[in-house]
Design a protein around this motif. Structure first.
Motif, PDB file in Angstrom:
ATOM      1  N   ARG A 213       0.788  -1.262   0.100  1.00 26.87           N
ATOM      2  CA  ARG A 213       0.227   0.145  -0.069  1.00 26.87           C
ATOM      3  C   ARG A 213       0.936   1.246  -0.056  1.00 26.87           C
ATOM      4  NH1 ARG A 213      -4.676   0.281   4.565  1.00 26.87           N
ATOM      5  NH2 ARG A 213      -5.991  -1.091   3.204  1.00 26.87           N
ATOM      6  N   VAL A 214       1.994   1.206   0.800  1.00 24.13           N
ATOM      7  CA  VAL A 214       2.683   2.390   1.014  1.00 24.13           C
ATOM      8  C   VAL A 214       4.254   1.988   0.742  1.00 24.13           C
ATOM      9  CG1 VAL A 214       3.448   4.284   2.497  1.00 24.13           C
ATOM     10  CG2 VAL A 214       1.021   3.649   2.448  1.00 24.13           C
ATOM     11  N   ALA A 215       4.547   0.982   1.425  1.00 23.53           N
ATOM     12  CA  ALA A 215       6.044   0.465   1.804  1.00 23.53           C
ATOM     13  C   ALA A 215       6.791   0.316   0.647  1.00 23.53           C
ATOM     14  CB  ALA A 215       6.193  -0.211   2.936  1.00 23.53           C
ATOM     15  N   THR A 216       8.063   0.290   0.862  1.00 24.22           N
ATOM     16  CA  THR A 216       9.025  -0.240  -0.253  1.00 24.22           C
ATOM     17  C   THR A 216       9.758  -1.395  -0.056  1.00 24.22           C
ATOM     18  OG1 THR A 216      10.949   1.032   1.061  1.00 24.22           O
ATOM     19  CG2 THR A 216       9.434   2.179  -0.552  1.00 24.22           C
ATOM     20  N   SER A 217       9.471  -2.406   0.814  1.00 26.08           N
ATOM     21  CA  SER A 217      10.059  -3.763   0.893  1.00 26.08           C
ATOM     22  C   SER A 217       9.979  -4.463  -0.359  1.00 26.08           C
ATOM     23  CB  SER A 217       9.343  -4.475   1.820  1.00 26.08           C
ATOM     24  OG  SER A 217       9.660  -6.024   1.973  1.00 26.08           O
ATOM     25  N   THR A 218      11.333  -4.982  -0.651  1.00 25.88           N
ATOM     26  CA  THR A 218      11.216  -5.743  -2.076  1.00 25.88           C
ATOM     27  C   THR A 218      11.024  -7.137  -1.845  1.00 25.88           C
ATOM     28  OG1 THR A 218      13.871  -5.910  -1.726  1.00 25.88           O
ATOM     29  CG2 THR A 218      13.031  -4.010  -2.870  1.00 25.88           C
ATOM     30  N   PRO A 226      -8.764 -19.881  -0.883  1.00 26.75           N
ATOM     31  CA  PRO A 226      -9.969 -20.228  -1.832  1.00 26.75           C
ATOM     32  C   PRO A 226     -10.385 -18.897  -2.720  1.00 26.75           C
ATOM     33  CG  PRO A 226      -9.997 -20.999   0.472  1.00 26.75           C
ATOM     34  CD  PRO A 226      -8.889 -19.958   0.382  1.00 26.75           C
ATOM     35  N   ARG A 227     -10.691 -19.053  -3.714  1.00 26.97           N
ATOM     36  CA  ARG A 227     -11.124 -17.796  -4.711  1.00 26.97           C
ATOM     37  C   ARG A 227     -12.229 -17.107  -4.009  1.00 26.97           C
ATOM     38  NH1 ARG A 227      -9.610 -17.148  -9.814  1.00 26.97           N
ATOM     39  NH2 ARG A 227      -8.556 -19.170  -9.720  1.00 26.97           N
ATOM     40  N   ASP A 228     -13.235 -17.443  -3.318  1.00 30.19           N
ATOM     41  CA  ASP A 228     -14.152 -16.633  -2.805  1.00 30.19           C
ATOM     42  C   ASP A 228     -14.001 -15.847  -1.866  1.00 30.19           C
ATOM     43  OD1 ASP A 228     -14.144 -19.344  -1.166  1.00 30.19           O
ATOM     44  OD2 ASP A 228     -15.830 -18.213   0.045  1.00 30.19           O
ATOM     45  N   LEU A 229     -12.564 -15.894  -1.364  1.00 36.48           N
ATOM     46  CA  LEU A 229     -12.148 -15.090  -0.079  1.00 36.48           C
ATOM     47  C   LEU A 229     -11.245 -13.818  -0.742  1.00 36.48           C
ATOM     48  CD1 LEU A 229     -10.955 -17.631   2.736  1.00 36.48           C
ATOM     49  CD2 LEU A 229     -13.166 -16.315   2.505  1.00 36.48           C
ATOM     50  N   THR A 230     -11.061 -13.913  -1.945  1.00 37.05           N
ATOM     51  CA  THR A 230     -10.360 -12.977  -2.572  1.00 37.05           C
ATOM     52  C   THR A 230     -10.557 -11.137  -2.084  1.00 37.05           C
ATOM     53  OG1 THR A 230      -9.893 -14.105  -4.522  1.00 37.05           O
ATOM     54  CG2 THR A 230      -9.417 -11.873  -4.682  1.00 37.05           C
ATOM     55  N   ALA A 231     -11.659 -10.869  -2.179  1.00 36.85           N
ATOM     56  CA  ALA A 231     -11.869  -9.665  -1.901  1.00 36.85           C
ATOM     57  C   ALA A 231     -11.604  -9.352  -0.370  1.00 36.85           C
ATOM     58  CB  ALA A 231     -13.577  -9.159  -2.200  1.00 36.85           C
ATOM     59  N   ARG A 234      -7.794  -9.079   0.436  1.00 40.58           N
ATOM     60  CA  ARG A 234      -7.260  -8.011  -0.123  1.00 40.58           C
ATOM     61  C   ARG A 234      -7.655  -6.907   0.753  1.00 40.58           C
ATOM     62  NH1 ARG A 234      -5.018  -8.017  -5.062  1.00 40.58           N
ATOM     63  NH2 ARG A 234      -5.833  -9.586  -6.829  1.00 40.58           N
ATOM     64  N   HIS A 235      -8.610  -6.969   1.419  1.00 40.40           N
ATOM     65  CA  HIS A 235      -8.861  -5.704   2.380  1.00 40.40           C
ATOM     66  C   HIS A 235      -8.175  -6.198   3.738  1.00 40.40           C
ATOM     67  CE1 HIS A 235     -11.191  -4.020   5.953  1.00 40.40           C
ATOM     68  NE2 HIS A 235     -11.352  -3.247   5.254  1.00 40.40           N
ATOM     69  N   ASP A 236      -8.234  -7.316   4.264  1.00 37.24           N
ATOM     70  CA  ASP A 236      -7.588  -7.726   5.785  1.00 37.24           C
ATOM     71  C   ASP A 236      -6.039  -7.788   5.418  1.00 37.24           C
ATOM     72  OD1 ASP A 236     -10.169  -8.031   6.429  1.00 37.24           O
ATOM     73  OD2 ASP A 236     -10.146 -10.038   6.894  1.00 37.24           O
ATOM     74  N   PHE A 237      -5.416  -8.046   4.653  1.00 37.83           N
ATOM     75  CA  PHE A 237      -4.129  -8.134   4.207  1.00 37.83           C
ATOM     76  C   PHE A 237      -3.631  -7.136   3.506  1.00 37.83           C
ATOM     77  CE2 PHE A 237      -5.221 -12.404   5.921  1.00 37.83           C
ATOM     78  CZ  PHE A 237      -4.090 -12.913   6.398  1.00 37.83           C
ATOM     79  N   GLY A 281      -6.781 -19.825   8.844  1.00 40.65           N
ATOM     80  CA  GLY A 281      -8.077 -20.436   8.493  1.00 40.65           C
ATOM     81  C   GLY A 281      -9.069 -19.334   8.005  1.00 40.65           C
ATOM     82  N   ARG A 282      -9.904 -19.763   7.186  1.00 42.14           N
ATOM     83  CA  ARG A 282     -10.751 -18.818   6.779  1.00 42.14           C
ATOM     84  C   ARG A 282     -11.627 -17.930   7.735  1.00 42.14           C
ATOM     85  NH1 ARG A 282     -13.950 -20.511   2.210  1.00 42.14           N
ATOM     86  NH2 ARG A 282     -15.453 -18.836   2.765  1.00 42.14           N
ATOM     87  N   ASN A 283     -11.682 -18.368   8.670  1.00 39.06           N
ATOM     88  CA  ASN A 283     -12.115 -17.509   9.845  1.00 39.06           C
ATOM     89  C   ASN A 283     -11.452 -16.378  10.201  1.00 39.06           C
ATOM     90  OD1 ASN A 283     -10.749 -19.758  10.673  1.00 39.06           O
ATOM     91  ND2 ASN A 283     -10.986 -18.989  12.823  1.00 39.06           N
ATOM     92  N   HIS A 284     -10.235 -16.456   9.687  1.00 32.58           N
ATOM     93  CA  HIS A 284      -9.404 -15.281  10.284  1.00 32.58           C
ATOM     94  C   HIS A 284      -9.514 -14.127   9.153  1.00 32.58           C
ATOM     95  CE1 HIS A 284      -7.427 -18.559  12.496  1.00 32.58           C
ATOM     96  NE2 HIS A 284      -7.714 -17.715  13.384  1.00 32.58           N
ATOM     97  N   VAL A 285      -9.998 -14.393   7.976  1.00 31.00           N
ATOM     98  CA  VAL A 285     -10.254 -13.519   6.803  1.00 31.00           C
ATOM     99  C   VAL A 285     -11.687 -13.050   6.915  1.00 31.00           C
ATOM    100  CG1 VAL A 285      -9.920 -13.061   4.346  1.00 31.00           C
ATOM    101  CG2 VAL A 285      -8.556 -14.759   5.591  1.00 31.00           C
ATOM    102  N   ASP A 286     -12.131 -12.101   7.764  1.00 32.09           N
ATOM    103  CA  ASP A 286     -13.451 -11.591   7.919  1.00 32.09           C
ATOM    104  C   ASP A 286     -13.883 -10.541   7.105  1.00 32.09           C
ATOM    105  OD1 ASP A 286     -12.192  -9.681   9.316  1.00 32.09           O
ATOM    106  OD2 ASP A 286     -12.485 -10.486  11.131  1.00 32.09           O
ATOM    107  N   GLY A 287     -12.908  -9.685   6.414  1.00 34.28           N
ATOM    108  CA  GLY A 287     -13.151  -8.559   5.763  1.00 34.28           C
ATOM    109  C   GLY A 287     -13.193  -7.251   6.369  1.00 34.28           C
ATOM    110  N   VAL A 288     -12.983  -7.430   7.891  1.00 35.25           N
ATOM    111  CA  VAL A 288     -12.984  -6.186   8.751  1.00 35.25           C
ATOM    112  C   VAL A 288     -11.630  -5.948   9.461  1.00 35.25           C
ATOM    113  CG1 VAL A 288     -15.473  -5.916   8.965  1.00 35.25           C
ATOM    114  CG2 VAL A 288     -14.413  -7.363  10.541  1.00 35.25           C
TER     115      VAL A 288
END
Length: 444
Positions: A213-218, A226-231, A234-237, A281-288
């Motif tokens: 998002r901002v940083a310069t790490s290379t 799983p494909r259904d968790l993509t959106a 991207r928010h959570d990570f 786990g998928r429970n750790h990707v909650d979108g918030v």
């Protein structure tokens, strides 16, 4: 069993007395695995290169309930016995102290987790795939090894599975070859790795490059999920690369070639670290961003736990206390609570908790107690208050650089800290790590 053999069949760690082996150190593992997801059927060939640390007429490897079909030492068939989690080998010729030797083991079976005081650990079937989480002594569930953190080795891991699945393992993917309906994935991990950090993750995953998002790490950061968790991912990570850059400033260069994140399609109680990757786990990707603290914690283990690995389990605060403190550093960096505010909040909770734990040697039953994590982190905050920020972060970078890819102990940390402190730090750390009574909150 003879007394000499009994001594060799343990690394001598009272926390995991039946794991690890004396008499040699492994310098290289080459694993060729073929796995049928539908039948949970594994066949494997393990080639180990080791160096004897004493004269050996017999030695043992850790291997759980898998069927061994062939064993060779230095290319010659060796006698073997297998039971109680130990594969004991008697080579035709005595191995001299200091000699390099090779071991080949062919084996097969239905892998399953091993039972331990910390639950079932190791190779585990998911609803549709596999997760391997072996801390502290579950590596024997899927390959013959010297299962103790003090023995670190390079690895080459080859896994053949149905082409419908993605296979992820530590290190860099050096080849992927599809033949008919099956694909062979080959990963090379050149940096030394403890057996419990070796892993195989198998699932119906998409591959996703994670950008900053901002940083310069290379450092390349790649996710498999799983494909259904993509959106939601991207928010959570979204801050993952910026977090990595923050830790590089605080601790020094990232110690591996890349960093990976795997998100299983199953629910996991806690995230898990492996070398060069973390597993959620998928429970750790909650979108918030509900798991941001855990994302920071697992990333920090790449420095503290994976590059710098404890030589004995009693020093686990060197993994968990440091990773917990990294959470607070990221909180500070990201504009949330300062590390001092985090430390104060957890200090208040510790005051309400039983004060009957020695953080620097908690015992096997309590080695994953949350007090080891939080009080270990506050011990570091106390060192920061004693040294001041400039000297403290100089210390952390010195600690990481001096013991890169090595085994470490609390005594090693104290000696390193003394190089940066105006007075010996042992009395301070003794109060935080080796006394049950909680010391006063550290003030500058």
């Amino acid at each position: 069993m003879g007394e000499a053999l009994a001594r060799l069949r343990s690394a001598g760690d009272p926390y995991t007395p039946s794991s690890g082996n004396r008499g040699y150190r492994v310098v290289r593992y080459e694993l060729e695995l073929d796995y049928d997801v539908d039948r949970n059927a594994l066949s494997g060939t393990a080639r180990l290169t080791a160096v004897a640390t004493e004269e050996l007429t017999r030695f043992s490897l850790d291997l759980a309930a898998l069927r061994v079909t062939r064993v060779q030492v230095d290319g010659v068939e060796a006698k073997r016995t297998h039971g109680s989690g130990k594969l004991t080998l008697t080579p035709r010729n005595t191995i001299a102290d200091g000699a390099e030797f090779s071991v080949l083991v062919r084996y097969s079976g239905a892998p399953r987790p091993v039972r331990s005081p910390w639950g079932e650990i190791g190779w585990e079937e998911l609803e549709d795939g596999v997760i391997v989480a072996s801390q502290p002594c579950g590596a024997s569930s899927w390959f013959p090894c010297n299962d103790h953190p003090s023995d670190k080795s390079s690895y080459r891991i080859s896994v053949t599975a149905s082409s419908a699945y993605t296979v992820v393992a530590p290190g860099e993917l050096v080849s992927r070859v599809a033949r008919a309906s099956r694909t062979t994935w080959v990963y090379e991990q050149p940096e030394p790795m403890a057996a419990y950090l070796a892993t195989v993750q198998i699932g119906r995953y998409q591959r996703l490059a994670v950008s900053a998002r901002v940083a310069t790490s290379t450092v390349p950061v790649v996710a498999h999920l799983p494909r259904d968790l993509t959106a939601r991912f991207r928010h959570d990570f979204a801050d993952q690369v910026d977090m990595l850059a923050c830790f590089e400033r605080a601790f020094g260069p990232y110690p591996f070639g890349s960093y990976g994140v795997v998100v299983t399609d199953d629910v996991l109680e806690i995230p898990l670290e492996a070398q060069g990757m973390s597993v959620f786990g998928r429970n750790h990707v909650d979108g918030v961003s509900g798991s941001e603290r855990l994302i920071a914690h697992e990333l920090a283990h790449q420095w503290f736990g994976n590059s710098l690995t404890i030589a004995a389990w009693r020093d686990i605060w060197l993994h968990e206390g440091f990773a917990c403190y990294a959470e607070w550093l990221w909180s500070e960096e990201s504009g949330a609570e300062s590390a001092d505010a985090c430390a104060r909040a957890h200090y208040a909770a510790l005051r309400r908790a039983p004060q009957d734990l020695v953080v620097g040697d908690p015992g096997p039953a309590d080695m994953f107690d949350d007090r080891v994590y939080k009080r270990g982190a506050i011990a570091l905050h106390a060192v920061r208050r004693l040294l001041g920020d400039e000297a403290f972060f100089d210390l952390l970078r010195d600690w990481v650089a001096s013991f890169r890819h090595s085994s470490v102990s609390t005594d090693d940390f104290i000696r390193t800290a003394d190089r940066h402190a105006p007075a010996p730090v042992e009395p301070l750390l003794d109060a935080w790590l080796f006394q049950e009574t909680l010391p006063p909150f550290p003030v500058g």
